[in-house]
Scaffold this motif. Structure first.
Motif, PDB file in Angstrom:
ATOM      1  N   ARG A 329       0.848  -1.511  -0.329  1.00  0.00           N
ATOM      2  CA  ARG A 329       0.088   0.159  -0.190  1.00  0.00           C
ATOM      3  C   ARG A 329       0.514   1.170   0.231  1.00  0.00           C
ATOM      4  NH1 ARG A 329      -3.318  -3.713   3.811  1.00  0.00           N
ATOM      5  NH2 ARG A 329      -2.147  -2.923   5.379  1.00  0.00           N
ATOM      6  N   TRP A 330       1.908   0.921   0.604  1.00  0.00           N
ATOM      7  CA  TRP A 330       3.115   2.491   0.976  1.00  0.00           C
ATOM      8  C   TRP A 330       3.926   2.951  -0.723  1.00  0.00           C
ATOM      9  CZ3 TRP A 330       1.836   6.407   2.670  1.00  0.00           C
ATOM     10  CH2 TRP A 330       3.381   7.721   3.552  1.00  0.00           C
ATOM     11  N   TYR A 331       4.307   1.973  -1.182  1.00  0.00           N
ATOM     12  CA  TYR A 331       5.654   1.620  -1.968  1.00  0.00           C
ATOM     13  C   TYR A 331       4.108   1.821  -3.546  1.00  0.00           C
ATOM     14  CZ  TYR A 331       8.872   2.063   1.197  1.00  0.00           C
ATOM     15  OH  TYR A 331      10.023   2.737   2.157  1.00  0.00           O
ATOM     16  N   GLY A 332       3.079   0.756  -3.933  1.00  0.00           N
ATOM     17  CA  GLY A 332       2.857   0.735  -4.980  1.00  0.00           C
ATOM     18  C   GLY A 332       3.243  -0.774  -5.269  1.00  0.00           C
ATOM     19  N   ILE A 333       3.302  -1.774  -4.917  1.00  0.00           N
ATOM     20  CA  ILE A 333       4.339  -2.443  -5.392  1.00  0.00           C
ATOM     21  C   ILE A 333       3.103  -4.000  -5.274  1.00  0.00           C
ATOM     22  CG2 ILE A 333       6.532  -2.239  -4.599  1.00  0.00           C
ATOM     23  CD1 ILE A 333       6.766  -3.487  -2.707  1.00  0.00           C
ATOM     24  N   LYS A 334       3.621  -5.053  -5.818  1.00  0.00           N
ATOM     25  CA  LYS A 334       2.992  -6.679  -5.886  1.00  0.00           C
ATOM     26  C   LYS A 334       3.726  -7.300  -5.805  1.00  0.00           C
ATOM     27  CE  LYS A 334       0.799  -9.337  -8.924  1.00  0.00           C
ATOM     28  NZ  LYS A 334       0.977 -10.022 -10.221  1.00  0.00           N
ATOM     29  N   VAL A 335       3.274  -8.061  -4.823  1.00  0.00           N
ATOM     30  CA  VAL A 335       4.067  -8.540  -3.862  1.00  0.00           C
ATOM     31  C   VAL A 335       4.182  -9.893  -4.308  1.00  0.00           C
ATOM     32  CG1 VAL A 335       4.605 -10.036  -1.371  1.00  0.00           C
ATOM     33  CG2 VAL A 335       4.742  -7.253  -2.155  1.00  0.00           C
ATOM     34  N   GLU A 336       4.974 -11.297  -4.951  1.00  0.00           N
ATOM     35  CA  GLU A 336       4.279 -12.315  -4.838  1.00  0.00           C
ATOM     36  C   GLU A 336       5.294 -13.615  -3.761  1.00  0.00           C
ATOM     37  OE1 GLU A 336       5.668 -12.962  -8.605  1.00  0.00           O
ATOM     38  OE2 GLU A 336       3.669 -12.094  -9.500  1.00  0.00           O
ATOM     39  N   TYR A 337       4.558 -14.921  -3.557  1.00  0.00           N
ATOM     40  CA  TYR A 337       5.913 -15.876  -2.594  1.00  0.00           C
ATOM     41  C   TYR A 337       6.122 -17.061  -3.684  1.00  0.00           C
ATOM     42  CZ  TYR A 337       3.866 -12.264   0.223  1.00  0.00           C
ATOM     43  OH  TYR A 337       3.331 -11.170   1.206  1.00  0.00           O
ATOM     44  N   ARG A 338       7.497 -17.339  -2.473  1.00  0.00           N
ATOM     45  CA  ARG A 338       8.237 -18.608  -3.116  1.00  0.00           C
ATOM     46  C   ARG A 338       8.089 -19.482  -1.765  1.00  0.00           C
ATOM     47  NH1 ARG A 338      10.119 -17.982  -8.498  1.00  0.00           N
ATOM     48  NH2 ARG A 338      11.023 -20.341  -7.648  1.00  0.00           N
ATOM     49  N   VAL A 372      13.793  -8.199  -6.542  1.00  0.00           N
ATOM     50  CA  VAL A 372      12.964  -7.078  -7.385  1.00  0.00           C
ATOM     51  C   VAL A 372      13.011  -6.645  -8.966  1.00  0.00           C
ATOM     52  CG1 VAL A 372      13.016  -4.694  -7.031  1.00  0.00           C
ATOM     53  CG2 VAL A 372      13.869  -5.741  -5.105  1.00  0.00           C
ATOM     54  N   GLU A 373      11.849  -6.942  -9.610  1.00  0.00           N
ATOM     55  CA  GLU A 373      11.720  -6.346 -10.583  1.00  0.00           C
ATOM     56  C   GLU A 373      10.995  -5.853 -11.390  1.00  0.00           C
ATOM     57  OE1 GLU A 373      11.874 -11.015 -12.810  1.00  0.00           O
ATOM     58  OE2 GLU A 373      10.881 -11.075 -11.059  1.00  0.00           O
ATOM     59  N   GLY A 374      11.193  -4.476 -11.356  1.00  0.00           N
ATOM     60  CA  GLY A 374      10.893  -3.159 -11.520  1.00  0.00           C
ATOM     61  C   GLY A 374       9.178  -3.246  -9.942  1.00  0.00           C
ATOM     62  N   LYS A 375       7.927  -2.970 -10.108  1.00  0.00           N
ATOM     63  CA  LYS A 375       7.606  -2.963  -9.279  1.00  0.00           C
ATOM     64  C   LYS A 375       6.971  -4.205  -8.312  1.00  0.00           C
ATOM     65  CE  LYS A 375       6.917   1.712  -8.588  1.00  0.00           C
ATOM     66  NZ  LYS A 375       5.891   2.875  -8.252  1.00  0.00           N
ATOM     67  N   THR A 376       7.637  -5.643  -8.768  1.00  0.00           N
ATOM     68  CA  THR A 376       7.607  -7.052  -8.773  1.00  0.00           C
ATOM     69  C   THR A 376       8.523  -7.624  -7.148  1.00  0.00           C
ATOM     70  OG1 THR A 376       5.913  -7.321 -10.395  1.00  0.00           O
ATOM     71  CG2 THR A 376       6.637  -9.066  -8.996  1.00  0.00           C
ATOM     72  N   ILE A 377       8.013  -7.889  -6.385  1.00  0.00           N
ATOM     73  CA  ILE A 377       8.935  -8.205  -5.269  1.00  0.00           C
ATOM     74  C   ILE A 377       8.817  -9.881  -5.072  1.00  0.00           C
ATOM     75  CG2 ILE A 377       9.692  -8.321  -3.029  1.00  0.00           C
ATOM     76  CD1 ILE A 377      10.355  -5.475  -4.924  1.00  0.00           C
ATOM     77  N   THR A 378       9.616 -10.335  -5.093  1.00  0.00           N
ATOM     78  CA  THR A 378       8.846 -11.969  -4.656  1.00  0.00           C
ATOM     79  C   THR A 378       9.647 -12.019  -3.544  1.00  0.00           C
ATOM     80  OG1 THR A 378       9.517 -12.370  -7.130  1.00  0.00           O
ATOM     81  CG2 THR A 378       9.514 -13.720  -5.498  1.00  0.00           C
ATOM     82  N   VAL A 379       9.206 -12.749  -2.613  1.00  0.00           N
ATOM     83  CA  VAL A 379       9.539 -13.017  -1.624  1.00  0.00           C
ATOM     84  C   VAL A 379      10.059 -14.344  -1.742  1.00  0.00           C
ATOM     85  CG1 VAL A 379       9.351 -13.327   1.222  1.00  0.00           C
ATOM     86  CG2 VAL A 379       8.191 -11.621  -0.486  1.00  0.00           C
ATOM     87  N   TYR A 380      11.319 -15.074  -1.066  1.00  0.00           N
ATOM     88  CA  TYR A 380      11.910 -16.432  -0.775  1.00  0.00           C
ATOM     89  C   TYR A 380      12.475 -17.040   0.329  1.00  0.00           C
ATOM     90  CZ  TYR A 380      13.016 -16.140  -5.530  1.00  0.00           C
ATOM     91  OH  TYR A 380      13.028 -15.786  -6.972  1.00  0.00           O
ATOM     92  N   PRO A 381      11.984 -17.874   0.909  1.00  0.00           N
ATOM     93  CA  PRO A 381      12.000 -17.501   2.731  1.00  0.00           C
ATOM     94  C   PRO A 381      13.613 -18.154   2.736  1.00  0.00           C
ATOM     95  CG  PRO A 381      10.914 -19.825   1.679  1.00  0.00           C
ATOM     96  CD  PRO A 381      11.030 -18.697   0.823  1.00  0.00           C
TER      97      PRO A 381
END
Length: 381
Positions: A329-338, A372-381
């Motif tokens: 909401r604050w940075y205007g990003i999209k988050v995906e999870y792996r 980080v790819e553009g405004k898509t953030i992929t999260v890895y544990p």
């Protein structure tokens, strides 16, 4: 993996057609290279490597850099460019003797949000508040009985004409203040109540409070400092609940895309109602209402609940997905999870005026990695 296979995967990555299976292959290759690394380069050396490449290869100006893993913690540096099926590798002078390679992403900085809001008047007219100065009168409502202004701090204020008739029951005009992704805004309502509106939120309210109640409607999140008036209870309606107060300080977290509505009381007393349930909160308590569940009340860190209003992110045993929703909401990003991140919790925090990369560095201390790819953030544990 041979060079031909690797080249094909990088082309798919560049065209954003990489499947999950192919991405796993690329990840596995990278991890193999990283695990055999003898040295890690600093960010300054990585930048030097890229500048050296541009100076030596005119082709680099026309070629897309393949950006994959940001701020990786292993492997020596190299920048890979793709052109006519050929790999170009170049090392910075300080790493000229290193034999291992690494694909590096130089992510574009994502700036934080700020004061951005849209005021919708009763006639449907929308006003972009960033276009208004404190010297301007924004509008007049209710046959000029109410004047809408912006004060020197950029706060919207409602000034009632001293001759206005506030006893009438009907005929109120309703305005709506809303914030976009990466926006927040403050407003002082006609009764003197202060409202701090978080990102992706809106509040609908009358331009003056007539009758025996003061009723507003909220979507999203807001912090209220309610002006005391024992003769007119202040009512906040939001998804799944209604809050009734006389004069107090509290925070309401009621986003439609989240499963629970949370009300946190800092001062005074509030009554929270949902369906046939009702609960009274004391300072330091938070109510939690989810679908088809009873109102749950617990003691919380109130500073964490209103940290956003004070320019901070503060996490009190917060789960990863709720943290990332704040960043969305604050940075205007999209988050995906792996992978499974359900057991990741956070304590601590940082400031909301920092670029996203700095916030991610803080979160990485909990053994979470981000791509980080553009405004898509992929999260890895």
């Amino acid at each position: 993996m041979n060079e031909t296979e690797f080249l094909e995967l990088l082309k798919k990555y560049q065209n954003d057609t990489l499947s999950n299976e192919d991405r796993d292959k690329l990840d596995a290759w990278y991890l193999h290279k990283a695990s055999n690394s003898k040295r890690q380069l600093s960010e300054y050396e990585l930048a030097d490597s890229y500048e050296h490449l541009k100076s030596r290869l005119p082709l680099a100006q026309k070629t897309k850099v393949i950006n994959i893993w940001p701020r990786v913690a292993a492997a020596a540096s190299i920048i890979v460019l793709l052109s006519a099926g050929i790999f170009y590798f170049v090392k910075s002078e300080t790493a000229a003797k290193q034999e291992n390679i690494q694909i590096v992403e130089k992510a574009k900085e994502i700036a934080p949000g700020g004061n951005r809001g849209i005021l919708t008047l009763s006639n449907g007219k929308q006003i972009i508040l960033s276009d208004i100065s404190s010297k301007d009168i924004i509008a007049k409502e209710d046959q000029d009985e109410v004047t809408i202004k912006m004060d020197a701090n950029g706060v919207i204020t409602y000034v009632i004409n001293p001759d206005a008739d506030t006893s009438k029951e009907n005929g109120n005009s309703f305005n709506t203040l809303s914030t976009p992704t990466g926006g927040q805004y403050n407003i002082v309502l006609a009764d003197g109540t202060k409202v701090f509106l978080n990102a992706v939120s809106s509040i609908k309210y009358p331009t003056q409070f007539n009758g025996d109640q003061r009723v507003v409607e909220l979507e999203g999140e807001a912090y209220f400092e309610v002006a005391k008036d024992k003769s007119k209870p202040f009512i906040v309606k939001s998804d799944k609940q209604t809050i009734e107060v006389l004069g107090t300080h509290f925070n309401v977290h009621a986003y439609n895309n989240e499963s629970a509505v949370k009300t946190t009381l800092l001062e005074g007393s509030v009554a929270v109602s949902s369906k046939n349930q009702k609960a009274i909160l004391k300072p330091g308590q938070q109510s939690n209402i989810s679908d088809n569940a009873k109102i749950a009340i617990r003691e919380v860190d109130t500073e964490a609940a209103i940290a956003w209003k004070n320019g901070r992110f503060k996490f009190d045993n917060a789960d990863l997905k709720s943290v990332m929703k704040q960043l969305e909401r604050w940075y205007g990003i999209k988050v995906e999870y792996r992978g499974d991140v359900s057991d990741v919790r956070f304590n601590g925090g940082t400031f909301r005026n920092k670029n996203l990369s700095e916030v991610l560095k803080v979160l990485e201390l909990s053994n979470i990695k981000f791509k980080v790819e553009g405004k898509t953030i992929t999260v890895y544990p």
